[in-house]
Design a protein around this motif. Structure first.
Motif, short mmCIF file in Angstrom:
data_model
loop_
_atom_site.label_atom_id
_atom_site.label_comp_id
_atom_site.label_asym_id
_atom_site.label_seq_id
_atom_site.Cartn_x
_atom_site.Cartn_y
_atom_site.Cartn_z
N ASP A 109 10.64 -0.23 6.44
CA ASP A 109 9.21 -0.18 6.73
C ASP A 109 8.54 0.94 5.95
N ILE A 110 9.21 2.08 5.83
CA ILE A 110 8.65 3.20 5.07
C ILE A 110 8.53 2.83 3.59
N THR A 111 9.52 2.11 3.08
CA THR A 111 9.44 1.63 1.70
C THR A 111 8.21 0.76 1.50
N VAL A 112 8.02 -0.20 2.41
CA VAL A 112 6.87 -1.10 2.34
C VAL A 112 5.57 -0.33 2.52
N LEU A 113 5.56 0.63 3.43
CA LEU A 113 4.37 1.44 3.68
C LEU A 113 3.93 2.19 2.43
N ASN A 114 4.89 2.79 1.73
CA ASN A 114 4.56 3.54 0.52
C ASN A 114 4.12 2.64 -0.61
N LEU A 115 4.78 1.49 -0.76
CA LEU A 115 4.36 0.56 -1.81
C LEU A 115 2.98 -0.01 -1.52
N SER A 116 2.71 -0.29 -0.25
CA SER A 116 1.39 -0.82 0.13
C SER A 116 0.29 0.20 -0.08
N SER A 117 0.63 1.49 0.06
CA SER A 117 -0.39 2.52 -0.16
C SER A 117 -0.77 2.63 -1.63
N MET A 118 0.13 2.21 -2.52
CA MET A 118 -0.17 2.21 -3.96
C MET A 118 -0.77 0.89 -4.41
N PHE A 119 -0.26 -0.21 -3.86
CA PHE A 119 -0.72 -1.54 -4.24
C PHE A 119 -1.17 -2.26 -2.96
N PHE A 120 -2.37 -1.94 -2.51
CA PHE A 120 -2.83 -2.39 -1.19
C PHE A 120 -3.21 -3.85 -1.14
N ASN A 121 -3.23 -4.53 -2.29
CA ASN A 121 -3.58 -5.96 -2.28
C ASN A 121 -2.38 -6.86 -2.00
N VAL A 122 -1.18 -6.29 -1.99
CA VAL A 122 0.03 -7.07 -1.76
C VAL A 122 0.37 -7.02 -0.27
N HIS A 123 0.59 -8.17 0.32
CA HIS A 123 0.89 -8.25 1.76
C HIS A 123 2.28 -7.70 2.06
N LYS A 124 2.44 -7.17 3.27
CA LYS A 124 3.71 -6.57 3.68
C LYS A 124 4.87 -7.56 3.59
N THR A 125 4.65 -8.79 3.98
CA THR A 125 5.71 -9.79 3.93
C THR A 125 6.19 -10.04 2.51
N VAL A 126 5.27 -10.01 1.56
CA VAL A 126 5.64 -10.20 0.16
C VAL A 126 6.55 -9.07 -0.31
N TRP A 127 6.21 -7.84 0.06
CA TRP A 127 7.05 -6.70 -0.32
C TRP A 127 8.46 -6.83 0.28
N VAL A 128 8.54 -7.24 1.52
CA VAL A 128 9.86 -7.40 2.16
C VAL A 128 10.69 -8.44 1.42
N LEU A 129 10.08 -9.53 1.05
CA LEU A 129 10.81 -10.59 0.33
C LEU A 129 11.22 -10.15 -1.07
#
Length: 368
Positions: A294-314
């Motif tokens: 979740d922290i990995t996804v949180l940090n990536l989302s803070s840089m690329f906020f247009n990408v949905h969390k589910t996409v990052w997990v996949l």
């Protein structure tokens, strides 16, 4: 959003402390008595646990101070304020690499240990993949709900560990812990370094402080969160040495599980207590992996906020699984664990402390 709804999505100081304790009590609790006994060669390893615990508390306090200066902001956002956006991108990417590596290490550990003690004929690849899929399911859901699972799981884990220690008391031999204070300071420092992996996890304060009702209480949360594993590690090491002796402990791959195997409950109601212990312990590893992913996804989302969390997990999951399968044997696995630890020291300990120093010198603080 109403104030009541916002408060429900915040976590308290005690809840953050429980989260820190849960993420800290991971794979290291099963292996640290072996490396510590090997480094010190005696009962004096408890001193190394104290030294390492005090260092962890100091570093955790500094990390909490940094995050508290920028409440409601992500690691990327306050790194940008302190050191500029280009540097923030680099630091955040390094943090994402570290957290992904940590998840890989944890799920591979689950695969190795489950195959050795529970699923003898199941390939480690399938065990690891199954566990990763469950972690995925947790992360794509509510973040607060995932964190609140620790409130349910941690007490169960602690109770089971207490039962294991209680029923091994009769096997404790005083001769195994003698002589006292026979280790030199070099051995104690080496033991402190070896047990350092077991304290990894408190750095989540850097990323979850923004979810706290009162971010200024982050330092107290770190102290509370580390006090639980500190007392647990001290007790476990003393019992492992008292039951097996230091010489035997150095030859046990997972001394804590072997300690559970020695338990004999009167009446023969449970024949294999270590299986029950391991099954309950999986709860903690599940929460640990879920939080790191979740922290990995949180940090990536803070840089690329247009990408949905589910996409990052996949996207991240195949990479995590591939890295987890790279070690070919236990030697490679423990080498991988050491590499992750050293990388983490640089990325989530030294760099944030440097950011804190820069923020203090420049007088940088959030306007909120």
């Amino acid at each position: 959003m109403s104030a009541q709804t916002l408060a429900e999505k915040m976590i308290s100081k005690n809840h953050m402390g429980i989260n820190i304790a849960s993420v800290t009590i991971g794979v290291g609790i099963l292996t640290f008595p072996r490396s510590l006994a090997k480094a010190t060669g005696a009962f004096d390893g408890w001193i190394s646990v104290v030294i390492s615990g005090l260092c962890a508390c100091l570093i955790g306090w500094l990390l909490a101070k940094l995050a508290a200066r920028f409440p409601r902001k992500t690691f990327f956002e306050y790194s940008s304020i302190i050191a500029s956006k280009p540097i923030a991108y680099i630091l955040t990417f390094l943090v994402c690499i570290y957290t992904m590596l940590f998840v890989s290490f944890e799920i591979r550990a689950i695969g190795n240990i489950a195959k050795q003690y529970l699923f003898y004929n199941t390939p480690v690849e399938m065990i690891t993949l199954s566990f990763l899929l469950i972690v995925q399911y947790s992360v794509v859901g509510s973040r607060i709900a995932m964190l609140r699972l620790n409130l349910l799981f941690l007490p169960v884990v602690l109770v089971v560990m207490f039962i294991v220690l209680l029923f091994t008391t009769q096997l404790f031999e005083i001769e195994n812990i003698r002589p006292f204070f026979s280790s030199d300071w070099r051995s104690l420092l080496a033991g402190s370094k070896d047990v350092g992996l077991s304290y990894s996890g408190f750095e989540i304060i850097l990323f979850y402080t923004m979810l706290m009702k009162n971010p200024q209480e982050g330092t107290r949360a770190v102290t509370l969160g580390l006090s639980i594993p500190f007392l647990l590690y001290m007790t476990i090491y003393m019992f492992v040495i008292g039951v097996f002796s230091a010489d035997v402990a150095t030859n046990l791959t997972y001394p804590t599980i072997e300690l559970a195997k020695e338990v004999e409950i009167p009446g023969g109601f449970f024949e294999r207590v270590e299986s029950i212990f391991f099954t309950i312990w999986i709860m903690t590893i599940f929460n640990t992996c879920a939080m790191w992913l979740d922290i990995t996804v949180l940090n990536l989302s803070s840089m690329f906020f247009n990408v949905h969390k589910t996409v990052w997990v996949l996207i991240l999951s195949p990479v995590i699984y591939f890295v987890a399968m790279l070690p070919q044997n236990l030697v490679d696995f423990f080498t991988f664990a050491d590499s992750v630890t050293y990388f983490g020291i640089a990325v989530v300990y030294l760099c944030p402390i440097l950011l804190l120093i820069i923020a203090i010198l420049r007088g940088v603080k959030s306007n909120e």
